[in-house]
Enzyme design. Structure first.
Site, PDB file in Angstrom:
ATOM      1  N   ARG A 116      11.394  -2.541  11.072  1.00 28.48           N
ATOM      2  CA  ARG A 116      10.309  -2.189  11.991  1.00 28.48           C
ATOM      3  C   ARG A 116      10.138  -3.292  13.029  1.00 28.48           C
ATOM      4  O   ARG A 116      10.155  -4.465  12.696  1.00 28.48           O
ATOM      5  CB  ARG A 116       9.010  -2.038  11.211  1.00 28.48           C
ATOM      6  CG  ARG A 116       8.736  -0.621  10.813  1.00 28.48           C
ATOM      7  CD  ARG A 116       7.594  -0.530   9.859  1.00 28.48           C
ATOM      8  NE  ARG A 116       6.338  -1.065  10.393  1.00 28.48           N
ATOM      9  CZ  ARG A 116       5.183  -0.942   9.768  1.00 28.48           C
ATOM     10  NH1 ARG A 116       5.114  -0.290   8.628  1.00 28.48           N
ATOM     11  NH2 ARG A 116       4.087  -1.445  10.280  1.00 28.48           N
ATOM     12  N   ARG A 130      -0.453  -9.641  13.006  1.00 26.81           N
ATOM     13  CA  ARG A 130      -1.017  -8.535  12.212  1.00 26.81           C
ATOM     14  C   ARG A 130      -1.882  -9.083  11.078  1.00 26.81           C
ATOM     15  O   ARG A 130      -2.913  -8.507  10.742  1.00 26.81           O
ATOM     16  CB  ARG A 130       0.115  -7.655  11.669  1.00 26.81           C
ATOM     17  CG  ARG A 130       0.831  -6.908  12.801  1.00 26.81           C
ATOM     18  CD  ARG A 130       2.111  -6.282  12.330  1.00 26.81           C
ATOM     19  NE  ARG A 130       1.867  -5.197  11.411  1.00 26.81           N
ATOM     20  CZ  ARG A 130       2.761  -4.744  10.535  1.00 26.81           C
ATOM     21  NH1 ARG A 130       3.946  -5.298  10.460  1.00 26.81           N
ATOM     22  NH2 ARG A 130       2.464  -3.737   9.756  1.00 26.81           N
ATOM     23  N   LYS A 134       0.830  -1.216   0.000  1.00 23.59           N
ATOM     24  CA  LYS A 134       0.000   0.000   0.000  1.00 23.59           C
ATOM     25  C   LYS A 134       0.863   1.264   0.000  1.00 23.59           C
ATOM     26  O   LYS A 134       0.631   2.181  -0.778  1.00 23.59           O
ATOM     27  CB  LYS A 134      -0.937   0.036   1.227  1.00 23.59           C
ATOM     28  CG  LYS A 134      -1.883  -1.142   1.316  1.00 23.59           C
ATOM     29  CD  LYS A 134      -2.843  -1.017   2.488  1.00 23.59           C
ATOM     30  CE  LYS A 134      -2.188  -1.012   3.860  1.00 23.59           C
ATOM     31  NZ  LYS A 134      -1.554  -2.291   4.248  1.00 23.59           N
ATOM     32  N   ARG A 153      -9.369   0.579   8.927  1.00 23.15           N
ATOM     33  CA  ARG A 153      -8.994  -0.817   9.147  1.00 23.15           C
ATOM     34  C   ARG A 153     -10.110  -1.572   9.856  1.00 23.15           C
ATOM     35  O   ARG A 153      -9.958  -2.763  10.121  1.00 23.15           O
ATOM     36  CB  ARG A 153      -7.740  -0.863  10.022  1.00 23.15           C
ATOM     37  CG  ARG A 153      -6.442  -1.124   9.237  1.00 23.15           C
ATOM     38  CD  ARG A 153      -5.352  -1.137  10.271  1.00 23.15           C
ATOM     39  NE  ARG A 153      -4.131  -1.786   9.963  1.00 23.15           N
ATOM     40  CZ  ARG A 153      -3.033  -1.167   9.540  1.00 23.15           C
ATOM     41  NH1 ARG A 153      -3.056   0.103   9.229  1.00 23.15           N
ATOM     42  NH2 ARG A 153      -1.908  -1.833   9.405  1.00 23.15           N
ATOM     43  N   ARG A 179      11.670  -5.980   4.522  1.00 18.40           N
ATOM     44  CA  ARG A 179      11.259  -4.574   4.522  1.00 18.40           C
ATOM     45  C   ARG A 179      12.152  -3.731   5.442  1.00 18.40           C
ATOM     46  O   ARG A 179      12.546  -4.159   6.516  1.00 18.40           O
ATOM     47  CB  ARG A 179       9.800  -4.470   4.980  1.00 18.40           C
ATOM     48  CG  ARG A 179       9.325  -3.031   5.003  1.00 18.40           C
ATOM     49  CD  ARG A 179       7.864  -2.941   4.812  1.00 18.40           C
ATOM     50  NE  ARG A 179       7.122  -3.231   6.023  1.00 18.40           N
ATOM     51  CZ  ARG A 179       5.816  -3.010   6.118  1.00 18.40           C
ATOM     52  NH1 ARG A 179       5.146  -2.527   5.100  1.00 18.40           N
ATOM     53  NH2 ARG A 179       5.190  -3.299   7.237  1.00 18.40           N
TER      54      ARG A 179
HETATM   55  P1  AMP Z   1       0.902   0.197   9.303  1.00 19.87           P
HETATM   56  O1  AMP Z   1       2.150   0.969   9.137  1.00 19.87           O
HETATM   57  O2  AMP Z   1      -0.253   0.773   8.515  1.00 19.87           O
HETATM   58  O3  AMP Z   1       1.068  -1.282   9.057  1.00 19.87           O
HETATM   59  O4  AMP Z   1       0.479   0.339  10.845  1.00 19.87           O
HETATM   60  C1  AMP Z   1       1.320  -0.116  11.902  1.00 19.87           C
HETATM   61  C2  AMP Z   1       0.500  -0.366  13.159  1.00 19.87           C
HETATM   62  O5  AMP Z   1      -0.137   0.869  13.545  1.00 19.87           O
HETATM   63  C3  AMP Z   1      -0.643  -1.363  13.008  1.00 19.87           C
HETATM   64  O6  AMP Z   1      -0.215  -2.696  13.167  1.00 19.87           O
HETATM   65  C4  AMP Z   1      -1.585  -0.905  14.097  1.00 19.87           C
HETATM   66  O7  AMP Z   1      -1.123  -1.295  15.370  1.00 19.87           O
HETATM   67  C5  AMP Z   1      -1.458   0.611  14.023  1.00 19.87           C
HETATM   68  N1  AMP Z   1      -2.427   1.206  13.053  1.00 19.87           N
HETATM   69  C6  AMP Z   1      -2.138   1.916  11.926  1.00 19.87           C
HETATM   70  N2  AMP Z   1      -3.253   2.316  11.298  1.00 19.87           N
HETATM   71  C7  AMP Z   1      -4.294   1.841  12.047  1.00 19.87           C
HETATM   72  C8  AMP Z   1      -5.708   1.898  11.913  1.00 19.87           C
HETATM   73  N3  AMP Z   1      -6.297   2.520  10.887  1.00 19.87           N
HETATM   74  N4  AMP Z   1      -6.457   1.288  12.873  1.00 19.87           N
HETATM   75  C9  AMP Z   1      -5.894   0.657  13.929  1.00 19.87           C
HETATM   76  N5  AMP Z   1      -4.558   0.550  14.106  1.00 19.87           N
HETATM   77  C10 AMP Z   1      -3.757   1.130  13.185  1.00 19.87           C
END
Ligand code: AMP
Length: 210
Positions: free
Chosen positions: A156, A167, A13, A88, A123
């Site tokens: 990360r 996740r 994404k 999400r 990554r």
């Molecule tokens: P990402 O970088 O989008 O994979 O987000 C990393 C982490 O941030 C996720 O595993 C969640 O813990 C949190 N997170 C990011 N966006 C959201 C969202 N829209 N709703 C809930 N948790 C989020």
């Protein structure tokens, strides 16, 4: 154009959002990047979010909805935006509708779990600006250094294999229902995963221009 990129963690994404930003001159809004910056800065929101993030769980909806409301009210979002990693949950999607925000297109980047698990191990992310790289498919010009800002590239914490599996479980349970939600609204296009970033980008651009 107001867009949403849906897909599991590691589906690409963020990478596709960068191409869309460049082409359509609209900002990408990544709640993950906003949360990581808050954790790094040690803000109250960051402290609240950190334990959920480290466990591979979703941060509570009210925190995310607050972040999104503030971010989408900024002037650079006036002509459109790409939501990367948000909504999400159905509750987040409904909150976006209640804000009166029109969503023009939703692209689901559909990638099998096995491919995700392989990808995530390679990554890397810039600790300063959040740009993402991959040790095979999207290398930085200088190893370990961000092309965009010169920051240091890191793994990360939540990209460790066990956390990736948590996740993915959260994705299937809480986020996947959004595919049906946006299909019902007639705005969904599914992009089946391709072997290269370029091939995915071609399908993404074709869907946006259709
Ligand atoms: P990402 O970088 O989008 O994979 O987000 C990393 C982490 O941030 C996720 O595993 C969640 O813990 C949190 N997170 C990011 N966006 C959201 C969202 N829209 N709703 C809930 N948790 C989020």
């Amino acid at each position: 154009m107001n867009l949403i990129l849906l897909g599991a963690p590691g589906a690409g994404k963020g990478t596709q959002a960068e191409f869309i930003c460049e082409k359509f001159k609209i900002p990408a809004v990544s709640t993950g990047n906003i949360l990581r910056a808050a954790v790094k800065d040690g803000t109250e929101m960051g402290l609240k979010a950190k334990s959920f993030m480290d466990a591979g769980a979703l941060v509570p909806d009210e925190v995310i909805i607050g972040i999104l409301k503030d971010r989408l009210a900024e002037p650079d979002c006036a002509n459109g935006f790409i939501l990367d990693g948000v909504p999400r949950t159905i509750a987040q999607a409904e909150a976006i509708e209640r804000m009166g925000i029109r969503i023009d297109k939703v692209l689901e980047l559909s990638v099998p779990d096995e491919v995700i698990e392989q990808r995530m191990s390679g990554r890397r992310v810039c600790e300063k600006c959040g740009a993402t790289y991959h040790i095979q498919s999207k290398r930085s010009k200088v190893e370990g250094v961000c092309d965009a800002c010169g920051g240091k590239l890191m793994i990360r914490k939540d990209d460790e294999p066990a956390t990736v599996r948590d996740r993915l479980a959260a994705y299937h349970a809480q986020t996947e229902p959004l595919v049906e939600f946006y299909k019902e609204r007639g705005v969904l296009t599914v992009i089946e995963s391709q072997p290269t970033i370029e091939a995915n980008t071609r399908l993404v651009m074709a869907a946006l221009e259709a």
